[in-house]
Design a protein around this motif. Structure first.
Motif, PDB file in Angstrom:
ATOM      1  N   MET A  92       1.186  -1.632  -0.113  1.00  0.00           N
ATOM      2  CA  MET A  92       0.190  -0.432  -0.723  1.00  0.00           C
ATOM      3  C   MET A  92       0.708   1.334   0.116  1.00  0.00           C
ATOM      4  O   MET A  92       1.563   1.388   0.893  1.00  0.00           O
ATOM      5  CB  MET A  92      -0.918  -0.083   1.635  1.00  0.00           C
ATOM      6  N   ASP A  93       0.346   1.945  -1.009  1.00  0.00           N
ATOM      7  CA  ASP A  93       1.038   3.651  -0.725  1.00  0.00           C
ATOM      8  C   ASP A  93       0.876   3.941   0.285  1.00  0.00           C
ATOM      9  O   ASP A  93       0.001   4.192   1.168  1.00  0.00           O
ATOM     10  CB  ASP A  93       0.773   4.286  -2.210  1.00  0.00           C
ATOM     11  N   ALA A  94       1.963   5.408   0.679  1.00  0.00           N
ATOM     12  CA  ALA A  94       1.546   5.972   1.884  1.00  0.00           C
ATOM     13  C   ALA A  94       1.204   7.243   1.806  1.00  0.00           C
ATOM     14  O   ALA A  94       0.983   7.457   2.774  1.00  0.00           O
ATOM     15  CB  ALA A  94       2.956   6.918   2.194  1.00  0.00           C
ATOM     16  N   ASP A  95       0.554   7.458   1.176  1.00  0.00           N
ATOM     17  CA  ASP A  95      -0.296   8.716   0.354  1.00  0.00           C
ATOM     18  C   ASP A  95      -1.338   9.145   0.691  1.00  0.00           C
ATOM     19  O   ASP A  95      -2.010   9.539   0.172  1.00  0.00           O
ATOM     20  CB  ASP A  95       0.137   9.990  -0.726  1.00  0.00           C
ATOM     21  N   LEU A  96      -2.023   7.367   1.031  1.00  0.00           N
ATOM     22  CA  LEU A  96      -3.623   6.911   1.101  1.00  0.00           C
ATOM     23  C   LEU A  96      -4.047   7.761  -0.260  1.00  0.00           C
ATOM     24  O   LEU A  96      -5.223   7.607  -0.774  1.00  0.00           O
ATOM     25  CB  LEU A  96      -4.211   7.945   1.702  1.00  0.00           C
ATOM     26  N   GLN A  97      -3.268   7.376  -1.509  1.00  0.00           N
ATOM     27  CA  GLN A  97      -3.739   6.861  -2.727  1.00  0.00           C
ATOM     28  C   GLN A  97      -4.308   5.584  -3.505  1.00  0.00           C
ATOM     29  O   GLN A  97      -5.316   5.078  -4.340  1.00  0.00           O
ATOM     30  CB  GLN A  97      -2.842   7.426  -4.145  1.00  0.00           C
ATOM     31  N   ASP A  98      -3.806   5.071  -2.493  1.00  0.00           N
ATOM     32  CA  ASP A  98      -4.733   3.277  -2.508  1.00  0.00           C
ATOM     33  C   ASP A  98      -5.021   3.587  -1.322  1.00  0.00           C
ATOM     34  O   ASP A  98      -4.766   3.443  -0.108  1.00  0.00           O
ATOM     35  CB  ASP A  98      -3.789   2.247  -2.297  1.00  0.00           C
ATOM     36  N   ALA A 155      -3.601   0.268 -13.121  1.00  0.00           N
ATOM     37  CA  ALA A 155      -3.954  -1.434 -12.390  1.00  0.00           C
ATOM     38  C   ALA A 155      -2.068  -0.811 -11.180  1.00  0.00           C
ATOM     39  O   ALA A 155      -1.840   0.595 -11.108  1.00  0.00           O
ATOM     40  CB  ALA A 155      -2.672  -2.994 -12.628  1.00  0.00           C
ATOM     41  N   ARG A 156      -2.617  -0.841  -9.944  1.00  0.00           N
ATOM     42  CA  ARG A 156      -2.011  -0.750  -9.214  1.00  0.00           C
ATOM     43  C   ARG A 156      -1.488  -0.887  -8.808  1.00  0.00           C
ATOM     44  O   ARG A 156      -1.296  -2.488  -9.175  1.00  0.00           O
ATOM     45  CB  ARG A 156      -3.183   0.373  -8.169  1.00  0.00           C
ATOM     46  N   ASP A 157      -0.460  -0.667  -7.521  1.00  0.00           N
ATOM     47  CA  ASP A 157       0.899  -1.567  -6.881  1.00  0.00           C
ATOM     48  C   ASP A 157       0.247  -2.305  -6.153  1.00  0.00           C
ATOM     49  O   ASP A 157       0.379  -3.624  -5.105  1.00  0.00           O
ATOM     50  CB  ASP A 157       2.552  -1.742  -6.592  1.00  0.00           C
ATOM     51  N   GLU A 199      -6.509  11.559  -5.204  1.00  0.00           N
ATOM     52  CA  GLU A 199      -5.252  12.082  -4.782  1.00  0.00           C
ATOM     53  C   GLU A 199      -4.693  12.122  -3.853  1.00  0.00           C
ATOM     54  O   GLU A 199      -5.292  12.187  -2.606  1.00  0.00           O
ATOM     55  CB  GLU A 199      -5.778  14.137  -5.779  1.00  0.00           C
ATOM     56  N   ARG A 200      -3.719  12.448  -3.886  1.00  0.00           N
ATOM     57  CA  ARG A 200      -2.468  12.316  -2.681  1.00  0.00           C
ATOM     58  C   ARG A 200      -2.375  13.002  -1.400  1.00  0.00           C
ATOM     59  O   ARG A 200      -2.787  14.408  -1.653  1.00  0.00           O
ATOM     60  CB  ARG A 200      -0.903  13.390  -3.484  1.00  0.00           C
ATOM     61  N   VAL A 201      -2.693  12.535  -0.086  1.00  0.00           N
ATOM     62  CA  VAL A 201      -3.448  13.044   1.294  1.00  0.00           C
ATOM     63  C   VAL A 201      -2.170  15.001   0.976  1.00  0.00           C
ATOM     64  O   VAL A 201      -2.869  16.484   1.523  1.00  0.00           O
ATOM     65  CB  VAL A 201      -3.152  12.700   2.115  1.00  0.00           C
TER      66      VAL A 201
HETATM   67 MG    MG Z   1       0.984   8.916  -4.552  1.00  0.00          MG
END
Ligand code: MG
Ligand code: UDP
Length: 314
Positions: A92-98, A155-157, A199-201
């Motif tokens: 999971m990405d750290a920026d809450l985009q996931d 696709a996201r990671d 979008e990124r937080v």
């Molecule tokens: Mg991101």
């Protein structure tokens, strides 16, 4: 049941506490699962590592692996997989985009529907520069034409995987990593969940256009050898055309004589052919250079400090 969440972090000091707060909510919703939050600090130059360490002191579930420098997200994912101790693993990405809020549903799909992994794709790209979306679309169209491995657009990671899936991924120890392809390559059954782009937080994206462009080349070279055959294909066509041209010139000489003209067109043709040859050498070179890096067998990342241990068997 232990679930490891791998979080690659590169200069994420602004986003981390949002992430942690959001994650706590999700953990609260999933009472029957034990969690491990594995932060992979990819050589951040800000306070990311300090923040993670602070979290680790307060919260026993927080684990971290910290690199000696920036090795890139792919390396961070690989390290995360190696250090993850869970029966299930999520990236999971750290920026809450996931969106972490999808996790309970992903978990349910694996447990109840028996899939080996649940992947996510975003169905919109709102908030992204249009030119970037355009090139991204084109990349997916090209790579799916020339590669046997299915690589899904958008696709996201972000993905939840069973232990068996993770172990299979770990067997692929290649140096030039393109996870979106590797996920497809290992097979198993995967269910796709869709969500709208978020979008990124906080903070900003680490991917410049150029970085993304190079990454797409990585994907193509790693998962297709079609560009190599393109060179021979081009060669055959050129031979055919020049054979026809030779016949034309001979016939013209016999019928009308005086063939000593057409130098400008000759120069154009020479430059054209020279260009094609350079292009083909370049394609060869990009495969060769990756072979060179692969053969050197350098480690994918170097871990400087951690509060956890690598998995047995890896
Ligand atoms: Mg991101
Ligand atoms: N990331 C990383 N190393 C890098 C670049 C990015 O670990 O060299 C992490 C980053 O901290 C984030 C995730 O990869 O958690 C996705 O990065 P970003 O949000 O910048 O990419 P985008 O969402 O714009 O594609």
């Amino acid at each position: 049941m232990l679930l490891t969440v791998i979080v690659p972090c590169y200069n994420e000091e602004e986003a981390l506490h949002f992430f942690y707060r959001e994650m706590e909510k999700v953990i609260g919703m999933m009472q029957d699962v034990e969690f491990e939050l594995l932060f992979v600090n990819d050589g951040s130059r800000d306070k990311t590592l300090e923040q993670v360490k602070e979290m680790a002191e307060r919260d026993k579930r927080v684990k971290y692996v910290s690199f000696s420098r920036n090795f890139g997200k792919e390396a961070a994912i690989y390290a995360g997989l190696q250090y993850a101790g869970g029966d299930m693993v999520c990236i999971m990405d750290a920026d809450l985009q996931d969106p972490p809020s999808l996790l309970p549903e992903m978990y349910r799909v694996i447990v109840e529907e028996g899939y080996d992994s649940v992947a996510t794709r975003r169905v919109s790209r709102k908030g992204e520069p249009p030119i970037r979306s355009f090139f991204a679309r084109m990349f997916y169209r090209i790579i799916n034409k020339i590669s046997k491995t299915d690589i899904v657009d958008g696709a996201r990671d972000y993905r939840l995987m069973t232990r068996a899936f993770v172990d299979a991924l770990l067997e692929l120890g290649e140096y030039n990593r393109f996870s979106k392809g590797l996920f497809g390559w290992v097979g198993f059954s995967t269910k796709w969940l869709e969500f709208e782009n978020v979008e990124r937080v906080a903070g900003e994206t680490k991917w410049s256009f150029w970085k993304l462009f190079m990454y797409s080349i990585e994907g193509i070279v790693a998962f297709s050898t079609v560009p190599l055959s393109l060179a021979s294909f081009g060669g055959v066509i050129m031979c055919g055309i020049s054979a026809l041209a030779i016949i034309f010139i001979i016939v013209r000489q016999i019928l009308y004589g005086g063939s000593a003209y057409g130098w400008p067109s000759m120069v154009c043709i020479m430059i054209f052919l020279g260009g094609i040859q350079l292009l083909c050498v370049g394609i060869l070179g990009s495969y060769l250079s990756r072979m060179y890096l692969e053969v050197k067998k350098r480690p994918i990342y170097i871990c400087k400090e951690t509060n956890t241990t690598k998995n047995e068997g890896n």
